[in-house]
Design an enzyme around this catalytic site. Structure first.
Site, PDB file in Angstrom:
ATOM      1  N   LEU A  44     -12.930   2.512  -1.042  1.00  0.00           N
ATOM      2  CA  LEU A  44     -12.227   3.671  -1.518  1.00  0.00           C
ATOM      3  C   LEU A  44     -10.479   3.660  -0.373  1.00  0.00           C
ATOM      4  O   LEU A  44     -10.239   4.717  -0.143  1.00  0.00           O
ATOM      5  CB  LEU A  44     -13.630   4.366  -0.418  1.00  0.00           C
ATOM      6  CG  LEU A  44     -12.754   5.482  -0.825  1.00  0.00           C
ATOM      7  CD1 LEU A  44     -13.244   5.960  -2.408  1.00  0.00           C
ATOM      8  CD2 LEU A  44     -13.867   6.815  -0.097  1.00  0.00           C
ATOM      9  N   SER A  45     -10.521   2.820   0.401  1.00  0.00           N
ATOM     10  CA  SER A  45      -8.923   3.047   1.300  1.00  0.00           C
ATOM     11  C   SER A  45      -8.412   1.940   0.326  1.00  0.00           C
ATOM     12  O   SER A  45      -8.060   0.902   0.662  1.00  0.00           O
ATOM     13  CB  SER A  45      -9.312   1.792   2.363  1.00  0.00           C
ATOM     14  OG  SER A  45      -8.361   1.618   2.637  1.00  0.00           O
ATOM     15  N   PRO A  46      -6.967   2.210  -0.195  1.00  0.00           N
ATOM     16  CA  PRO A  46      -6.147   1.691  -0.529  1.00  0.00           C
ATOM     17  C   PRO A  46      -4.734   1.108   0.264  1.00  0.00           C
ATOM     18  O   PRO A  46      -4.880  -0.444  -0.047  1.00  0.00           O
ATOM     19  CB  PRO A  46      -5.131   3.021  -0.717  1.00  0.00           C
ATOM     20  CG  PRO A  46      -5.108   4.239  -0.115  1.00  0.00           C
ATOM     21  CD  PRO A  46      -7.239   3.760   0.144  1.00  0.00           C
TER      22      PRO A  46
END
EC number: 2.5.1.18
Lengths: 215, 226
Positions: free
Chosen positions: A15-17
Site C-alpha cells: 500500500l506504501s508507494p
C-alpha cells in the site's frame, strides 16, 4: 570467500508507494553490495495504530506534496509509478490486509516467489490503478509473477488461518520494536550495531554505514 | 556569459536541524551548480499552525527516530550536530521567534551577512547546546559571524518593529503558499515549472531536476566555479 554478507531487513507494505521505491533500489543493490536482503511483508495500518501515527495523506498539504513527490521520484528511480484516480480511497479505505496476508503466506511457503509477487501487487495498485483487495486481484498478481493457478489458490486459502494471520502480526510487531512509525523501514545489521532507517531516501546513508560503520 | 542561473529559494528556521543540513549542502553547491541561492528565514511554528501539522517530536517514536537520524546525518553530511540535553524543551518550549526575526532583519539590512549569522545560530542551538532566545545569545551569534557589536545591537532593536515582524510573516506565508507543512523547503524555479522539495533529503533529486551533477553532501571543492 569474502566477508560475511550483512543482513538487511526490509519491512514493507504494498500500500506504501515509498515502500516500492525502497524495494526496487534494494533489489538492484542486492547483487552489487555484500548484503543479504530479507523481505519482511508487514501491515502499515498496524504500525500506524501501534505508534499513534496517522497516514500522511490525512493532512491536506502532505497529501498534495506526496502526490508530486511520488511522481517525481518514480521518474528518477525509474519505477513506473502512476497515482490511482481515487488516491484517498485506495490508501484510506480499501487498504492492504488481504494482500499482505497473501505475501506473508508466500514468504512462509514459497519465499523464492516473494520478490516477484510483491512487485506484481505494487504494479497493480501503484502503476495500473487496479484493485488488490479482491481474491481474483491477488490471484492475478500471483499468476503474473509466475505462480501456477493451483499454487496461488492454495496460498489464498491460507490467508485467514491463524498461522498466517499471526505471522503477519509478528512481523509487524518486529517492525514496531525496531521503532517503526511508518513504512518502509530498512534494518541494517552491522558487526556491532543495528540501524533502522525510515523511508526510501536513506539509501546513500545506508551505503555509507555499510562501508564505514561509524560509532 | 553562460545560461542564466536558476533561482533556488531555501526557506528555513534555525530551530530545525534538517534545515541546517539542507542549508550546508546548498551553500556548498551554490559555487558548483549554476544556481542563485536565496535564503528565506521563516518561522516553523507558523508553518505548523497554518498547515495543521504538528512537530514530529511530539510523537514518541518519531522523536526517538529523529535523535538518531539527525546524529547519523550530521556525521555523514559533516555538520557538527550535537543534540541538546533537553531536546524537547528546545524544540517545543523555547522556540525560535526572536532568532528568526533577527535573521529577517539581517536579510533586510545586511543580506551579505545572512549566511554566516544563520550558521552561528545553528552552531549555538544544534552544536553547542546554547540558548538562542535571549538578546545576549543572539548578539553573541551575530558577533561571532563578524558583525560589529553596534551593528548587531542596531538590528536587535528592530526585531519588534512591525516592518520586521511583517516581513517574517510574509516569508512564512510564502512558504505556506508553496505548500509547506514543515521546514526546510527548497523551491527550484526552472524554465517552465516550479518545484517545492521538502526536507534535506531531496538534493539528489534536485540535481536531477536542475540537470546538474550530484556528488554527495560533501562535494570536492576543486570543482568550485570561479
Amino acid at each position: 570467500m569474502g566477508p560475511v554478507p550483512r543482513t538487511l531487513e526490509l519491512f514493507y507494505d504494498v500500500l506504501s508507494p515509498y515502500s516500492w521505491l525502497g524495494f526496487e533500489v534494494l533489489c538492484r543493490y542486492k547483487n552489487i553490495w555484500n548484503i543479504s536482503l530479507q523481505l519482511r511483508p508487514s501491515f502499515i495500518a498496524g504500525i500506524m495504530k501501534d505508534s499513534g501515527n496517522q497516514p500522511p495523506a490525512l493532512l491536506p498539504r502532505k497529501a498534495q506534496y506526496l502526490r508530486n513527490d511520488v511522481r517525481l521520484l518514480g521518474q528518477y528511480v525509474q519505477v513506473p509509478m502512476h497515482l490511482p484516480k481515487d488516491f484517498f480511497s485506495v490508501i484510506l479505505e480499501k487498504g492492504s490486509l488481504s494482500a499482505m496476508r497473501f505475501l506473508t503466506a508466500v514468504s512462509m511457503e514459497h519465499p523464492e516467489m516473494l520478490e516477484k509477487v510483491s512487485r506484481e501487487l505494487w504494479m497493480r495498485v501503484w502503476s495500473r490503478d487496479e484493485d488488490i483487495t479482491e481474491p481474483q486481484s491477488i490471484l492475478a498478481a500471483a499468476e503474473k509473477a509466475g505462480m501456477s493457478s493451483e499454487q496461488a489458490r492454495g496460498l489464498l486459502e491460507k490467508i485467514s488461518t491463524p498461522k498466517v494471520k499471526n505471522k503477519l502480526k509478528e512481523t509487524t510487531e518486529a517492525a514496531c520494536k525496531y521503532g517503526a512509525f511508518g513504512l518502509p523501514i530498512t534494518v541494517a545489521h552491522l558487526d556491532n550495531q543495528t540501524h533502522m532507517l525510515f523511508g526510501s531516501d536513506r539509501m546513500e546513508l545506508l551505503a555509507h554505514l555499510l562501508v564505514f560503520r561509524p560509532g
